[in-house]
Design an enzyme around this catalytic site. Structure first.
Site, PDB file in Angstrom:
ATOM      1  N   LYS A  45       0.841  -1.206   0.000  1.00  0.00           N
ATOM      2  CA  LYS A  45       0.000   0.000   0.000  1.00  0.00           C
ATOM      3  C   LYS A  45       0.874   1.253   0.000  1.00  0.00           C
ATOM      4  O   LYS A  45       2.072   1.189   0.328  1.00  0.00           O
ATOM      5  CB  LYS A  45      -0.906  -0.012   1.232  1.00  0.00           C
ATOM      6  CG  LYS A  45      -0.149   0.025   2.559  1.00  0.00           C
ATOM      7  CD  LYS A  45      -1.086  -0.220   3.749  1.00  0.00           C
ATOM      8  CE  LYS A  45      -0.327  -0.201   5.064  1.00  0.00           C
ATOM      9  NZ  LYS A  45      -1.185  -0.618   6.195  1.00  0.00           N
ATOM     10  N   TYR A 277      14.669  30.307   7.091  1.00  0.00           N
ATOM     11  CA  TYR A 277      13.534  31.117   7.557  1.00  0.00           C
ATOM     12  C   TYR A 277      13.503  31.238   9.075  1.00  0.00           C
ATOM     13  O   TYR A 277      13.649  30.240   9.785  1.00  0.00           O
ATOM     14  CB  TYR A 277      12.225  30.488   7.092  1.00  0.00           C
ATOM     15  CG  TYR A 277      12.012  30.523   5.599  1.00  0.00           C
ATOM     16  CD1 TYR A 277      12.169  31.701   4.870  1.00  0.00           C
ATOM     17  CD2 TYR A 277      11.637  29.372   4.916  1.00  0.00           C
ATOM     18  CE1 TYR A 277      11.956  31.720   3.495  1.00  0.00           C
ATOM     19  CE2 TYR A 277      11.420  29.386   3.543  1.00  0.00           C
ATOM     20  CZ  TYR A 277      11.584  30.571   2.840  1.00  0.00           C
ATOM     21  OH  TYR A 277      11.365  30.586   1.486  1.00  0.00           O
ATOM     22  N   MET A 325      10.452  24.355   2.002  1.00  0.00           N
ATOM     23  CA  MET A 325       9.697  23.480   1.102  1.00  0.00           C
ATOM     24  C   MET A 325      10.618  22.633   0.227  1.00  0.00           C
ATOM     25  O   MET A 325      10.359  21.455  -0.009  1.00  0.00           O
ATOM     26  CB  MET A 325       8.763  24.312   0.218  1.00  0.00           C
ATOM     27  CG  MET A 325       7.854  23.449  -0.656  1.00  0.00           C
ATOM     28  SD  MET A 325       6.781  24.384  -1.742  1.00  0.00           S
ATOM     29  CE  MET A 325       5.675  25.171  -0.588  1.00  0.00           C
TER      30      MET A 325
HETATM   31  C1  LIG Z   1      -0.485  -1.692   6.831  1.00  0.00           C
HETATM   32  C2  LIG Z   1      -1.133  -2.939   7.241  1.00  0.00           C
HETATM   33  C3  LIG Z   1      -0.382  -4.104   7.456  1.00  0.00           C
HETATM   34  C4  LIG Z   1       1.126  -4.130   7.448  1.00  0.00           C
HETATM   35  O1  LIG Z   1       1.590  -3.624   8.667  1.00  0.00           O
HETATM   36  P1  LIG Z   1       3.159  -3.579   8.993  1.00  0.00           P
HETATM   37  O2  LIG Z   1       3.231  -3.235  10.429  1.00  0.00           O
HETATM   38  O3  LIG Z   1       3.736  -2.525   8.108  1.00  0.00           O
HETATM   39  O4  LIG Z   1       3.673  -4.925   8.676  1.00  0.00           O
HETATM   40  C5  LIG Z   1      -1.057  -5.275   7.713  1.00  0.00           C
HETATM   41  N1  LIG Z   1      -2.404  -5.297   7.785  1.00  0.00           N
HETATM   42  C6  LIG Z   1      -3.158  -4.186   7.625  1.00  0.00           C
HETATM   43  C7  LIG Z   1      -4.630  -4.271   7.732  1.00  0.00           C
HETATM   44  C8  LIG Z   1      -2.554  -2.967   7.358  1.00  0.00           C
HETATM   45  O5  LIG Z   1      -3.289  -1.875   7.214  1.00  0.00           O
END
Ligand SMILES: *Cc1c(COP(=O)(O)O)cnc(C)c1O
Length: 389
Positions: A45, A277, A325
């Site tokens: 993801k 800044y 930035m």
């Molecule tokens: C992101 C996620 C994982 C992976 O988690 P990690 O701690 O990065 O291994 C597993 N299951 C779900 C539902 C997640 O959202």
């Protein structure tokens, strides 16, 4: 190592994130060894936690990942568009999402409530084939997932839809709240609720292909949570889920991302010179300043102002003054350096560079956030074994 050596490839880049796919494969193998009785879902993801979802997914498959997992259906469909044909699940749905496309693309979908089951059934009817569904139980995280109170109703409805040929319940699953805190009482409590939920589902007549609960920390430290499938994200990218659990090396893992920039300017300035800044940093004496051409638009946390570590010329330097930035400054303490020299923000650590974990500590966050937020303006360069060997 000699920081005055020519900068590493791609030599013309302002900054780049080198992604070591050999390390990723090796991490996947190490994780599979940790969960020998289970299959592995490579969680890719959020563009593979910032590492590039498609190349990381491919490498994870090569190392034996039977499943891929994403949060959103759009992420899953993008993997299909890139040619992935293996088992693939996504879990973060909202009403009106691309349910039918997911069913038609052989994507397993997560269902946490009746509204989602209805959408999956409608999609199956439209697609003319059953939806592959993982029913999710909230065993205590209090985030997504069906409550134990609603679980008998959801499992019974799913079984009825299965009997009609509209869904196939391929998975039953849940997610931990505190798996990164070894011995936390909620771990055993969640496992117990999950076992009860599995029993309820079995009584409803469901016989799923996979039951799964473990994220990275549970995969590494809670063997009784492995069931049929472990869902590993951060550990696959070579980062420990929590410094309290151990270092990546403790688990046979190697960080996959190295973030490097090249100095855009080096100049001598007198004592008392304000930097960036707000002029929150003032040079304590005559010194050299190095301009690092990445900033918060590239995912460098603004909270790293005055704290973020960077390896320049073989020495750790600290972000001087505010992160802007597009750029920040380091005080090189009078050392000589020149425009084009390498500034390594983080990497595996074996060249003396900081790690993503060091950045997390410096800014009060977790390493997950450090790698995931690296912006789209930073090219990902996928390599085998790292150009630094
Ligand atoms: C992101 C996620 C994982 C992976 O988690 P990690 O701690 O990065 O291994 C597993 N299951 C779900 C539902 C997640 O959202």
């Amino acid at each position: 190592m000699n920081a005055f050596a020519p900068p590493s490839a791609p030599s013309s880049s302002r900054a780049h994130a080198e992604i070591d796919l050999a390390a990723l494969r090796s991490n996947v193998r190490a994780l599979r060894d940790r969960a020998p009785g289970a299959r592995l879902m490579a969680v890719v993801k959020s563009d593979g936690y910032g590492h590039g979802a498609v190349p990381c997914a491919r490498a994870a498959r090569e190392a034996g990942a039977a499943w891929l997992g994403t949060a959103t259906p759009e992420e899953a469909l993008a993997l299909r568009a890139a040619g992935d044909t293996g088992r693939l699940m996504c879990w973060l749905w909202t009403p009106g999402g691309p349910w039918q496309q997911a069913v038609e693309s052989d994507v397993d979908v997560s269902v946490s409530g009746m509204w989602a089951l209805r959408e999956a059934v409608a999609a199956a009817r439209a697609a003319g084939r059953p939806a592959r569904v993982h029913l999710k139980i909230d065993t205590g995280l209090g985030r997504n997932g069906c409550t134990p109170a609603d679980w008998p109703g959801l499992t019974a409805a799913a079984r009825a839809a299965e009997a009609e040929g509209l869904v196939k319940v391929t998975g039953l699953w849940s997610h931990f709240a505190c798996a990164d805190e070894p011995g936390h009482a909620s771990i055993a409590a969640q496992l117990e609720v999950f076992h009860e939920a599995l029993a309820v589902a079995a009584r409803a007549g469901l016989d799923p292909e996979v039951r799964h609960m473990a994220n990275s920390p549970a995969t590494l430290t809670v063997p009784e949570s492995h069931f049929d499938l472990v869902r590993t994200g951060i550990s696959m990218y070579g980062i420990s889920p929590s410094p309290e659990l151990g270092t990546p090396a403790d688990f046979g893992l190697r960080p996959v991302m190295t973030l490097t920039a090249r100095l855009a300017l080096v100049k001598r300035v007198p004592a008392g010179h304000g930097v960036s800044y707000g002029q929150h940093y003032v040079t304590p004496g005559e010194t050299t300043l190095g301009l690092v051409p990445v900033g918060y638009a590239d995912g460098i946390p603004r909270h790293a102002s005055g704290t973020g570590p960077v390896l320049v010329g073989g020495k750790w330097r600290t972000v001087a003054g505010r992160v802007a930035m597009d750029q920040f400054v380091v005080d090189l303490g009078g050392d000589s350096a020149e425009a084009g020299d390498e500034a390594v923000l983080f990497g595996p650590g074996d060249r003396g560079e900081p790690t993503a974990e060091d950045w997390a500590r410096a800014v009060g966050t977790i390493a997950y956030e450090i790698v995931t937020r690296i912006g789209v303006r930073v090219p990902r360069v996928h390599v085998e074994g790292g150009v630094h060997g």
